[in-house]
Each structure stands twice: as structure tokens, then as C-alpha cells.
Design a protein around this motif. Structure first.
Motif, PDB file in Angstrom:
ATOM      1  N   ILE A 104      19.749  22.556  24.886  1.00  0.00           N
ATOM      2  CA  ILE A 104      20.510  22.297  26.068  1.00  0.00           C
ATOM      3  C   ILE A 104      20.805  20.801  26.408  1.00  0.00           C
ATOM      4  N   ALA A 105      21.741  20.489  26.561  1.00  0.00           N
ATOM      5  CA  ALA A 105      22.039  18.871  26.730  1.00  0.00           C
ATOM      6  C   ALA A 105      22.061  18.691  28.153  1.00  0.00           C
ATOM      7  N   GLN A 106      21.604  17.508  28.608  1.00  0.00           N
ATOM      8  CA  GLN A 106      21.563  17.060  30.097  1.00  0.00           C
ATOM      9  C   GLN A 106      23.005  17.032  30.515  1.00  0.00           C
ATOM     10  N   VAL A 107      23.332  17.191  31.739  1.00  0.00           N
ATOM     11  CA  VAL A 107      24.529  17.115  32.342  1.00  0.00           C
ATOM     12  C   VAL A 107      25.070  15.876  32.599  1.00  0.00           C
ATOM     13  N   MET A 108      26.218  15.384  32.416  1.00  0.00           N
ATOM     14  CA  MET A 108      26.941  14.101  32.581  1.00  0.00           C
ATOM     15  C   MET A 108      27.061  14.024  33.811  1.00  0.00           C
ATOM     16  N   LYS A 156      26.155  12.064  20.298  1.00  0.00           N
ATOM     17  CA  LYS A 156      25.066  12.549  20.230  1.00  0.00           C
ATOM     18  C   LYS A 156      24.678  14.037  19.873  1.00  0.00           C
ATOM     19  N   LEU A 157      23.629  14.282  19.449  1.00  0.00           N
ATOM     20  CA  LEU A 157      23.546  15.508  18.515  1.00  0.00           C
ATOM     21  C   LEU A 157      23.687  16.608  19.445  1.00  0.00           C
ATOM     22  N   MET A 196      36.823  25.474  28.621  1.00  0.00           N
ATOM     23  CA  MET A 196      35.526  24.465  28.688  1.00  0.00           C
ATOM     24  C   MET A 196      35.722  23.498  27.657  1.00  0.00           C
ATOM     25  N   VAL A 197      35.883  22.175  28.209  1.00  0.00           N
ATOM     26  CA  VAL A 197      35.857  20.860  27.215  1.00  0.00           C
ATOM     27  C   VAL A 197      34.683  20.275  27.296  1.00  0.00           C
ATOM     28  N   ASP A 198      33.896  20.044  26.210  1.00  0.00           N
ATOM     29  CA  ASP A 198      32.696  19.654  26.056  1.00  0.00           C
ATOM     30  C   ASP A 198      31.748  19.513  27.410  1.00  0.00           C
ATOM     31  N   VAL A 199      31.515  21.133  27.584  1.00  0.00           N
ATOM     32  CA  VAL A 199      30.893  21.347  28.920  1.00  0.00           C
ATOM     33  C   VAL A 199      29.837  22.461  28.546  1.00  0.00           C
ATOM     34  N   TYR A 200      30.407  23.404  27.833  1.00  0.00           N
ATOM     35  CA  TYR A 200      29.467  24.626  27.661  1.00  0.00           C
ATOM     36  C   TYR A 200      27.892  24.289  27.131  1.00  0.00           C
ATOM     37  N   HIS A 201      27.966  23.371  26.277  1.00  0.00           N
ATOM     38  CA  HIS A 201      26.384  22.911  25.750  1.00  0.00           C
ATOM     39  C   HIS A 201      25.452  22.249  26.712  1.00  0.00           C
ATOM     40  N   GLU A 202      26.235  21.993  28.027  1.00  0.00           N
ATOM     41  CA  GLU A 202      25.242  21.465  29.008  1.00  0.00           C
ATOM     42  C   GLU A 202      24.883  22.428  29.868  1.00  0.00           C
ATOM     43  N   ASN A 210      17.902  13.458  24.699  1.00  0.00           N
ATOM     44  CA  ASN A 210      19.202  13.669  25.524  1.00  0.00           C
ATOM     45  C   ASN A 210      19.337  15.111  26.045  1.00  0.00           C
ATOM     46  N   GLY A 211      18.278  15.716  25.781  1.00  0.00           N
ATOM     47  CA  GLY A 211      18.400  17.343  26.119  1.00  0.00           C
ATOM     48  C   GLY A 211      17.501  17.672  27.251  1.00  0.00           C
ATOM     49  N   LEU A 212      17.257  18.828  27.687  1.00  0.00           N
ATOM     50  CA  LEU A 212      16.393  19.244  28.622  1.00  0.00           C
ATOM     51  C   LEU A 212      15.129  19.708  28.088  1.00  0.00           C
ATOM     52  N   GLY A 213      14.998  19.818  26.817  1.00  0.00           N
ATOM     53  CA  GLY A 213      13.812  20.594  26.084  1.00  0.00           C
ATOM     54  C   GLY A 213      13.708  21.888  26.477  1.00  0.00           C
ATOM     55  N   LYS A 214      14.801  22.396  26.601  1.00  0.00           N
ATOM     56  CA  LYS A 214      15.082  23.802  26.878  1.00  0.00           C
ATOM     57  C   LYS A 214      16.014  24.383  25.968  1.00  0.00           C
ATOM     58  N   PHE A 215      15.398  25.235  24.981  1.00  0.00           N
ATOM     59  CA  PHE A 215      16.407  25.677  23.884  1.00  0.00           C
ATOM     60  C   PHE A 215      16.851  27.147  24.143  1.00  0.00           C
ATOM     61  N   TYR A 216      18.039  27.362  23.570  1.00  0.00           N
ATOM     62  CA  TYR A 216      18.749  28.881  23.664  1.00  0.00           C
ATOM     63  C   TYR A 216      19.227  29.141  22.254  1.00  0.00           C
ATOM     64  N   MET A 217      18.809  30.312  21.810  1.00  0.00           N
ATOM     65  CA  MET A 217      19.288  30.658  20.387  1.00  0.00           C
ATOM     66  C   MET A 217      19.053  29.564  19.340  1.00  0.00           C
ATOM     67  N   GLY A 218      18.275  28.725  19.449  1.00  0.00           N
ATOM     68  CA  GLY A 218      18.047  27.832  18.483  1.00  0.00           C
ATOM     69  C   GLY A 218      18.680  26.349  18.579  1.00  0.00           C
TER      70      GLY A 218
END
Length: 288
Positions: free
Chosen positions: A93-97, A244-245, A202-208, A82-90
């Protein structure tokens, strides 16, 4: 014609003078041509040197960006699906809805599950405030914010998907709402004016965010001194929150990322009145 030919007659005394003058003119022409050629060569050499210097500078600038991003972002082949395979500060990053899932934002049970009314109340928006709903989607929260800030206030509905903004635009026209402005963002900037916002939500968006550092750097510039940025995220610390984590964030992780000095934001409070999410609020300090 005869006079003309007599000037060229070798027996004429003036012919030598004419030849001499003609010879000097020829020499002068050769000298001028030589000077012009030399000047041209010098110009070419100098221009080439300047061009090469500019090219080298551009090349260095181009190479600097990937190096910087390489340090900031890490890519891994083995990652959460469910992620991009791209990591930031540990964190990954999640896929965008995407737009096809817009109905999920409009589900009737969302009010009970997320207590949206309580969320807006907790933000303490005032009439006349200028706010932004970052990742506005179909505009469920944008409309609630617009009601709070009133006719003297304004809400920017910001999204990277034009289809989402089109949905909200239809609602605005149907309800004749005049204090909402639609803004099409990109992956690195919300495209908002400097020091224009009292609140960014930002509601449930920053992590994307595909480029969280770059986006937050631009967004932080849009916050007025004394203005706030609110991050609403599902609590990663709570195993009972069945999300989802990669779509959950801990308070500690949010603080770690947003407290970077480049943003100029300070943690103000964490509001924990929602059933599954926390509201982590940062503030741009007033000048001393």
C-alpha cells in the motif's frame, strides 16, 4: 406515663403476651433481613455471571478483529520507501499524497499528460446521475463531473483530508455550484448512503487506501444495482510509465482485489484510451 409503665410491669398479666408478640416480630424481622441478604447474594452472583459472560464476549470480539486483519494485511520491515510497509493481497500500500502536494493536482500540464477530458467522456455520465469522486483532492475532476451530471444530478466529493475539501469548498462558493456535496471520509469508510450512486470514480487513489478491503466493502454498498465503480490507475504492466512502483497497479491486480465476492461487483470493461492509465470498470449486477 403510668399506664405506659404498667404495660411493662412483670406483675401485669398482659406483659407475657406483649413479650411474645415482640419476640415474634423480632423473629420475623430477622427472617426478612436474612431473605433480603440471600436475595442480594443471588442477584450479585447472577449479575456477576452475566457481566463475566458479556466481558468474555467483548474480549472475544476484540481479539477477533486483529486476527482477521492479521490474515488480511502483512507488515514487512524491508519495503519500498514510498510505501507503508503494509501489504494487501501481494502488493504494498502506497503512502497518501498529502495536502501540501495539492498544487501537483492543479498543474497546467495535467490535461495533456492524463487527458482528463477524455477520462470524463469515457465514463459516459448522464444528466441526473449521482456520482462520487473518491479521493477528490482539490476537486479538478469533481468539477468536470458536476458539469456532466447537470443541475438534476449530484456529485459527492469524498476525501479523508479536510484541507483538500476546504480548497474545493472555496471553488464551489466562488462559482456558485449547487450540485456538489463535500464528504469527509475516514480510512475505512467513504460515509455514503447505501445504493445512492450511479458511479464511483477513483483516480490514482485506490492504491493508497490504508484499509482497502474495509473501504471497498463500504463503498460497494453505496452502489446502486446497475451502478459502476471505475478505477483509474497508472499501468504497472508498462515500464514506459515513469511513476513510482507502489503508485502503479496492473489490471490483473485490480481485478483480483475487486472481484472478491464480499463486494458483489463484476468486472465490466477496461478502457485503454488514456496515455498512461487504464480505466478498470466494475458493475453491481441488476437483480435477476
Amino acid at each position: 406515663m403510668r399506664e405506659s409503665h404498667s404495660d411493662l410491669d412483670p406483675s401485669c398479666g398482659s406483659a407475657t403476651v406483649i413479650r411474645s408478640v415482640s419476640s415474634r416480630r423480632h423473629s420475623v424481622r430477622i427472617s426478612c433481613v436474612f431473605c433480603a441478604v440471600l436475595t442480594g447474594l443471588l442477584w450479585l452472583l447472577l449479575s456477576r455471571g452475566e457481566f463475566l459472560s458479556q466481558l468474555a464476549a467483548q474480549d472475544a470480539s476484540t481479539k477477533a478483529v486483529p486476527k482477521q486483519q492479521k490474515k488480511r494485511y502483512v507488515f514487512k520491515e524491508n519495503h519500498d520507501p514510498n510505501g507503508l510497509g503494509k501489504f494487501y493481497m501481494g502488493r504494498e500500500i502506497a503512502q497518501v499524497m498529502g495536502f501540501p502536494a495539492a498544487d501537483w493536482l492543479e498543474r497546467p500540464e495535467r490535461e495533456e499528460e492524463e487527458r482528463l477530458t477524455e477520462l470524463i467522456r469515457a465514463l459516459n455520465l448522464q444528466p441526473g446521475d449521482v456520482a462520487a469522486d473518491i479521493g477528490a483532492g482539490s476537486g479538478v475532476l469533481t468539477l468536470k463531473m458536476a458539469e456532466k451530471v447537470g443541475e438534476t444530478g449530484k456529485v459527492f466529493a469524498v476525501d479523508i483530508q479536510q484541507e483538500m475539501l476546504n480548497l474545493l469548498e472555496d471553488k464551489i462558493k466562488d462559482r456558485k455550484i449547487e450540485n456538489i456535496e463535500l464528504v469527509l471520509a475516514d480510512e475505512t469508510s467513504p460515509h455514503l448512503q447505501p445504493e445512492s450512486l450511479d458511479l464511483a470514480l477513483m483516480v490514482d487513489v485506490y492504491h493508497e487506501f490504508a484499509f482497502p478491503f474495509e473501504t471497498m466493502l463500504e463503498l460497494s454498498k453505496a452502489i446502486k444495482p446497475g451502478g459502476r465503480v471505475a478505477f483509474v490507475e497508472y499501468r504497472r504492466e508498462d515500464p514506459k510509465v515513469m511513476i513510482k512502483l507502489v503508485h502503479k497497479m496492473s489490471e490483473a491486480q485490480i481485478k483480483r482485489e475487486i472481484s472478491q465476492p464480499e463486494f458483489g461487483l463484476k468486472w465490466k470493461e477496461t478502457i485503454k484510451t488514456l496515455p498512461k492509465q487504464h480505466i478498470v470498470v466494475f458493475e453491481r449486477p441488476l437483480p435477476e
